[in-house]
Design an enzyme around this catalytic site. Structure first.
Site, short mmCIF file in Angstrom:
data_model
loop_
_atom_site.label_atom_id
_atom_site.label_comp_id
_atom_site.label_asym_id
_atom_site.label_seq_id
_atom_site.Cartn_x
_atom_site.Cartn_y
_atom_site.Cartn_z
N GLN A 110 -2.82 -12.85 2.53
CA GLN A 110 -3.56 -12.85 3.36
C GLN A 110 -3.61 -13.41 4.73
O GLN A 110 -3.98 -14.87 5.25
CB GLN A 110 -5.30 -12.59 2.59
N HIS A 177 -6.87 -9.60 6.66
CA HIS A 177 -8.47 -9.95 6.37
C HIS A 177 -8.75 -9.36 7.46
O HIS A 177 -9.21 -9.75 8.69
CB HIS A 177 -8.13 -11.01 6.54
N HIS A 180 -16.01 -8.87 6.27
CA HIS A 180 -16.45 -9.83 5.83
C HIS A 180 -16.83 -10.72 6.76
O HIS A 180 -17.61 -11.77 7.02
CB HIS A 180 -15.64 -10.61 4.53
N TYR A 182 -15.45 -11.37 9.69
CA TYR A 182 -14.93 -12.21 9.83
C TYR A 182 -13.78 -11.71 11.85
O TYR A 182 -13.91 -10.83 12.70
CB TYR A 182 -13.24 -12.80 9.08
N ARG A 230 -7.55 -5.22 4.17
CA ARG A 230 -8.88 -5.26 4.03
C ARG A 230 -10.11 -4.68 4.64
O ARG A 230 -10.46 -5.75 5.41
CB ARG A 230 -9.22 -7.02 3.43
N GLY A 341 -11.73 -11.33 -8.93
CA GLY A 341 -11.84 -12.88 -7.91
C GLY A 341 -12.05 -13.84 -8.62
O GLY A 341 -11.91 -15.01 -9.65
N ARG A 342 -13.61 -14.16 -8.80
CA ARG A 342 -14.17 -15.15 -9.79
C ARG A 342 -13.45 -15.62 -10.81
O ARG A 342 -13.44 -16.66 -12.08
CB ARG A 342 -15.47 -15.62 -9.70
#
Length: 374
Positions: A110, A177, A180, A182, A230, A341-342
């Protein structure tokens, strides 16, 4: 975690090979990109390579690396986030690719620039000013001058160079990316983009920077190298933010990005089960697939009983939970790939345990998992 789906049913849905045209995967499980910051001075080492290999060995079909930095001095505020430029960092990433491929997995980097979320005076180049379309932070407060056309062109070239290096190193594609809050998302979002030139104004105009990045990446990698983008509606600490308030607005954003060269959309939500627009059960990924016809990746608290930000607000971990609702949506064709993810961060064997119905062996996520590369 319930066992209402048999191991055979789960295997049939999640663990069959999938052909997405430019990308063929052994399973539909994707490792979501998660910032880890375990690369001293921006160089990923053998521990990073082993970290990704463990997921590939345990049934993850596609690994999307943590965010890696394009070649710009203000790309990050953290000296331990990995670069995707420079001989040392690229040699480190080459070893990561070799390890993942040796384990039978596929991997894409990414590529990332944090834009105005970087606090001035931080990172490997504290002297460099932070950059953004209008110099506004996510609260809409001015902290820098708007990017010049020359700066925009330089950053677009940096994205293209990173993608070209990804192809040269043997990666299986590249993810841009654009989510979010950015840099790319700062151009897309009306709160942070107040430009009056061709990069600002309407939703289509605000998408111009993203379009040019995708076009430059496509030119750099050729027609057959997979490009993933994304996107998210929400921003860091701005969970109710919306780029598109209706399906029609979302189509206005997505159509030119498809034309520019996006092959797959990675649609980030905090909770995958939440509908994106009123009047339909489709989530963000489902709507994106419906509007573009392109393959999509869904993501958002998969395999856990609470979302990411709630964990840290409450200082708690998360228990594992069933994936029945996920499998039903996959069955309906709402999305093609499932990013975890987590749950995968805490448990490198999460996918294999799901596949083999070893649900009682799943390791719950706790914030302490962020402190090490397990």
């Amino acid at each position: 975690m319930t066992k209402s789906h048999t191991a055979e049913q789960v295997a049939q849905k999640l663990f069959q090979p999938v052909d997405l045209g430019k990308l063929q995967l052994a399973t539909r499980i994707v490792m979501a990109p998660m910032t880890r910051a375990f690369s001293p001075n921006g160089v990923p080492g053998s521990d990073v390579a082993a970290y990704y290999r463990r997921r590939a060995e345990n049934g993850v079909g596609l690994i999307v690396t943590e965010g890696t930095l394009i070649n710009h001095p203000a790309a990050t505020d953290n000296v331990n986030v990995p670069n995707f430029h420079g001989e040392a960092a690229l040699n480190g990433w080459k070893k990561v690719v070799e390890e993942v491929h040796a384990a039978g997995g596929k991997i894409i980097p990414q590529i990332w620039h944090v834009g105005m979320t970087r606090k001035p005076g931080t990172g490997p180049h504290p002297e460099a000013p932070s950059i953004g379309p209008s110099g506004l932070n996510l609260e809409g407060v001015k902290e820098a001058e708007p990017m010049s056309i020359e700066e925009i062109e330089q950053v677009v070239k940096a994205y293209a160079q990173a993608a070209a290096d990804a192809k040269r190193l043997g990666f299986d594609g590249v993810e841009i990316h654009g989510a979010h809050g950015y840099l790319i998302d700062q151009f897309l979002w009306e709160r942070t983009n107040k430009r009056t030139d061709r990069y600002g104004g309407s939703l289509l105009a605000r998408a111009q920077f993203a379009i040019e990045v995708v076009e430059a990446v496509r030119e750099a990698v050729g027609p057959d190298f997979p490009i993933v983008l994304r996107l998210s509606q929400w921003k860091s600490a701005q969970y109710d933010a919306k780029l598109a308030r209706t399906p029609e607005e979302l189509e206005q954003l997505l159509a030119p990005l498809v034309q520019a060269g996006v092959d797959i959309f990675h649609c980030s939500t905090r909770r995958f089960w939440e509908p994106e627009f009123e009047g339909s059960d489709l989530n963000f990924a489902g709507w994106t697939k419906k509007l573009t016809g392109k393959p999509v990746i869904t993501v958002g608290s998969i395999g856990l009983n609470t979302d990411f930000m709630s964990l840290f607000k409450e200082g708690k971990g998360a228990e594992t939970t069933d994936i029945d609702g996920l499998l039903e949506r996959l069955d309906r064709g709402e999305f093609d790939l499932v990013a975890v993810g987590r749950a995968l961060l805490a448990d490198p064997a999460w996918a294999a345990k799901i596949r083999d119905n070893r649900l009682d062996e799943l390791i719950p996520f706790k914030p302490e998992a962020l402190q090490t590369l397990v």
